[in-house]
Structures are given as C-alpha cells and as structure tokens.
Design an enzyme around this catalytic site. Sequence first.
Site, PDB file in Angstrom:
ATOM      1  N   LYS A 214       0.843  -1.189   0.000  1.00  0.00           N
ATOM      2  CA  LYS A 214       0.000   0.000   0.000  1.00  0.00           C
ATOM      3  C   LYS A 214       0.881   1.242   0.000  1.00  0.00           C
ATOM      4  CE  LYS A 214      -3.157   2.556   3.013  1.00  0.00           C
ATOM      5  NZ  LYS A 214      -3.787   2.598   4.343  1.00  0.00           N
TER       6      LYS A 214
ATOM      7  N   GLU B 134      -8.755  11.786  13.040  1.00  0.00           N
ATOM      8  CA  GLU B 134      -7.882  10.651  13.342  1.00  0.00           C
ATOM      9  C   GLU B 134      -6.959  10.927  14.534  1.00  0.00           C
ATOM     10  OE1 GLU B 134      -4.801   7.575  11.108  1.00  0.00           O
ATOM     11  OE2 GLU B 134      -6.083   8.903   9.953  1.00  0.00           O
TER      12      GLU B 134
END
Length: 461
Positions: free
Chosen positions: A219, A268
Amino acid sequence: MIDVKETSLKSMLDRAINEAKNNQSSPLLSMTKKIHDINPLRFFEAAEQLAMNRSFWSATAETFYIVGAGSACDLADGAKTIEQMEENWQNLLAEAIIHNPYKTSGTGLLTLGGMSFDRAEHKSERWKNFSHLSFIIPEFILTKNDDSCYLTINIRVREDDHPGQLAERMKRMERTLLDSSVSLPRALSIKSTEDVAPSEWKQTVKCAADYIKQHHADKIVLARELQVKLSDEAHITPILRGLIETQTNSYVFAFERGEDCFLGASPERLVKQDKDKVLSTCLAGTAPRGKTQKEDARIANSLLHDEKNRSEHDFVVKMIRQSMDHYCFNVDVPEKPVIYPLKNLQHLYTPVTATLRKWHSIFDIIGKLHPTPALGGVPREKSLAFIRNHERLDRGWYGAPVGWLDSNFNGEFAVGIRSGLVQGDQVSLFAGCGIVRDSDPEEEYDETNIKFMPMLSVLGG
C-alpha cells in the site's frame, strides 16, 4: 519539578528570580488558576491584538479546548529528533517552578506543536516558517474542560528581572486576553480554486498501483493539493469557528508560525495518554455519507464488507498493535471495526488501548507509530521511498502528528489531515488516499475531492 503553594504571581516571581541568581539559570515559572468562563475563540482572537503567535486545540466531542498565546520557549530548539526533544522536555520539567493545584488534564506546564511528515525531506520555501520539529510552551494558556476554565501563565525568568514590573506586564496582557467584549471577524469567501496537476497525480496513482502489483509494496498513500484564493487575507478565528460547528467527532487545531497558520479538523487520533493509560485509534477506509438515513446505512454496510477498505484498515490495525507492543502491556484490540461517522464522510474505526510501561512516554509511541499505514503505506520504508521519488507535494506538517502534552502525564496527538496551510489570502489544502493493487485513479481522485470538503466548506466554498 518544583511544586510550590504560593498563589501570588509576584511572590512566585520573587522566588524564581532568587533561584535564577543562586543557580545562574533561567527557570521557567508556571502558574495556573481557575477563572470565569470565557469563549476560547475570543481568547484566540484577543491574542492577535497582542501580536502573539497562537496555538489552538479542541476535541469537539468532549467540549475540551486548549488555546495558547505567545511563546515562553520552543522545546524543539536545538533538537533534531523526537528523542532529543523529549530530553529537552524532561530537563525543563526538572527545573520548572510549577503552581497548579487542579491537576486537570490540559493544565499546568504544557506544550503544543507538531512536526513534518517526513523530516528526511528538504523543506520547501512554502513551509519555511514551520520547523521539522516545533513544540511551543505558550506564555498564556486557556484550558476549557466542560464548564471549568483555567488560565496558565508561563514565564522564563532571569536574574536581572524586576518582579513588580514583570508581574504588572503579565497582568496587562492577561486583561487583554480575557476581554469578553472582543469581536469576532466575519468569514471570507473563496475567489477561486486551482487543482494542482490533477492529470499527473492520477498518473502517479497508476504508477503506484503497478509498483504494488510487482510486489514492491502492499500500500502507498498519495497526497495532492488544492490551492484556494480568498477574497481577502484570511482571519483564522472564523475558520476555526466553522470547523468546530461542522466537524463533530474531530480534533480542530491551528498552529501559527510567523505570518502562516497550519490548521484543520482531523478525525484521526494518533495517541492519547491519561497517566499510564494510552489509546490509539485506527481510522482507515473511507466512504461518503448518504443523503437519507436508509442510504447512509447502506453505504456504511457496504464499507464494512468492502474488501479493499477492510484490507487497508487491517494494515493499520496490525501496525498499531505491533507498535504498542514495544512500549506497552495489556494491549487490547477489538476483532472487527465499526463505523465512525463524520458530517461528510464515514470511516472504518478500531480503538487500541494499552498500559504504558514504566520509563516510556507518549513520545516513544509517536516515534513508533508515525507514519501509520493510513498516511504512509506498507511496508513503511518502501512506501516512503516511493512518495519521496514520485509525489510532487511537500507535505510539510500535513499528515504528521500534531497535539499537546502536560506536566501531569496527559496528552493527545492527532494526525494532521483534513487540513490546510494559510498564507495571507492563499490557502493550500491537502488530501490523500491509500493506493493498493486494484486502485482506480479516477475513484481515488474523487475520494480526495470528498476529503477537501470540510475545509472548503468553512472557507466559503
């Protein structure tokens, strides 16, 4: 740390000045008191009248605010690593003279700041006012926790200071900062927007997907930029007010350095510390909100069962757990994620709780966690190398840890996403997404457009 009981600012200054003379030092004096309720945004706006650089932090879900005005010192001065900065913090705590009878989280000697996403990268001209590491101890700190307000004054004292004159100067500044009649400026409007090299960015997405298909990485997170031109020079206060009102379940932050300001509303959390208890959260996997309750539930269910998003989420969960294992015990991770709803978006969410081992700190965890797979990729070094070689953007503080910690072993750091850099009437907005082997450039581009929405909406778009 010298914990003192005196309540008079002048008597504390007398003590600090004597200490400076006796030890040939410049101790930091920190004094906290409870005050009447005040709007944190008015305090923030009043600090501009005193030409003070400002810091702002709000956990909107908890009615918690920290507002800093001015700078007594920068912890990161001379520090090139997190470890060196923590050493500066510990040395400062050992020598500081502190009066704080409340012990409430966010009070007492406290520092706020952040760092660059990639400190190995050469800093561009755009981010010249933002050091790779910068944690300010403000001269004045307003802390609002539910219905209680506290004011902390921090002063670096020298042996030739005059206690009476210094106390009077601080009191004059305090009166200005606590002036409840300060008016808040109006929000501006957007004059124009410019998407920075969208075709090149989509090509980089394709390149990253091909790189992953060749088994070089699992990723890679790629970020891009949207440049916004405002109708006039930006006022930071109305932008913060808009973010607080619209971005629930987020951390609203602002850090001024010189004439520039890095701000945003991040959903977050990177890590939170409450004494020896720590909490980190995985927020990876994104979908839009539905227009109706039924559509919203359908999109949420689809997100929970989407293979790409679940895989992206699991990367982050695994990394956070491994990082926590280095410095903690009793690490607890739920088996499955749940949906974390925001105004414009919804995410997959997994909390990770643990107990911090003795002799370790929140800085240890930050150093181990950053960058998480949600902002860098997997594996870390290969994904970062790809970003350095292919991404046109200097991320600066975007995607990096920003937050605060206090002298009572409390602190909280978020990841600086859903954010922008304000420079006069120009704002650079940043957004990114995780690229995997089957990523479609157009879909990833659309996802970043959704992530620009929180900031665009409060800028007048």
